[in-house]
Design an enzyme around this catalytic site. Structure first.
Site, short mmCIF file in Angstrom:
data_model
loop_
_atom_site.label_atom_id
_atom_site.label_comp_id
_atom_site.label_asym_id
_atom_site.label_seq_id
_atom_site.Cartn_x
_atom_site.Cartn_y
_atom_site.Cartn_z
CG HIS A 114 40.71 41.11 42.45
ND1 HIS A 114 40.81 39.97 44.17
CD2 HIS A 114 39.83 42.09 43.07
CE1 HIS A 114 40.26 40.74 44.67
NE2 HIS A 114 39.31 42.15 44.23
CE LYS A 123 48.89 42.01 56.08
NZ LYS A 123 48.86 41.70 56.97
#
Length: 186
Positions: free
Chosen positions: A37, A102
């Site tokens: 990212h 999550k």
């Protein structure tokens, strides 16, 4: 009842998903964790293209283990999503539709999900081997030097997910907690 969805995600498909929905996802998705990212944002800041067309796509926050012989991938459980929070709003702005991981997201990510009509899914933690069975193919497409955290294009069939944050910003982690507390206080 589970909803079946396919990638790439359309605006209409995303709007149909509501916090708490169980879905089975089929199609191509991309893997990327925080190091990838960071590189995505550096490319964008330099005016360059990402290693794949992100419009309508879903990124799975996962660093799979090496594949056993004859398998497309090793165990492939979700990683904690907040590490991608500094980068997710920009990716949603340029067309990312879904994220799988999550744990909770920060307010900036939730606001970006609402603004750009995105969705955040939770994969089932502790079931990495079962999740891997949904992966039918895996192709390394960028950042091989990142090892398990390299960017891969996966084809998945019926990947079980839960909608945690829908396009209206409804958060199933908060809703579920309220419902539970309400049920024990009766």
């Amino acid at each position: 009842m589970k909803k079946r969805i396919t990638t790439p995600l359309t605006d209409d498909a995303v709007k149909e998903l509501k916090a708490g929905d169980s879905v089975l996802l089929t199609g191509y998705i991309y893997t990327a964790r925080d190091a990838a990212h960071k590189r995505f944002i550096e490319l964008l800041n330099d005016g360059k293209d990402l290693p794949f067309d992100i419009k309508g796509q879903v990124i799975y926050y996962v660093g799979p283990t090496p594949a056993r012989e004859g398998m497309p991938i090793g165990s492939a459980g979700p990683t904690t999503s907040y590490r991608m929070d500094p980068y997710a709003p920009k990716l949603l702005e340029i067309g990312l539709k879904g994220m799988i991981g999550k744990g909770s997201r920060n307010d900036e990510v939730i606001n970006a999900i609402k603004k750009y009509n995105g969705v955040y899914f939770a994969a089932i933690g502790g079931a990495a081997a079962l999740t891997a069975k949904c992966v039918k193919s895996s192709e390394l497409i960028a950042y091989e030097d990142l090892g398990a955290e390299a960017v891969r294009r996966l084809y998945v069939e019926d990947l079980p997910l839960i909608v945690v944050i829908d396009s209206e910003g409804n958060n199933y982690y908060e809703i579920g907690q309220r419902e539970y507390l309400s049920s024990i206080n009766k």
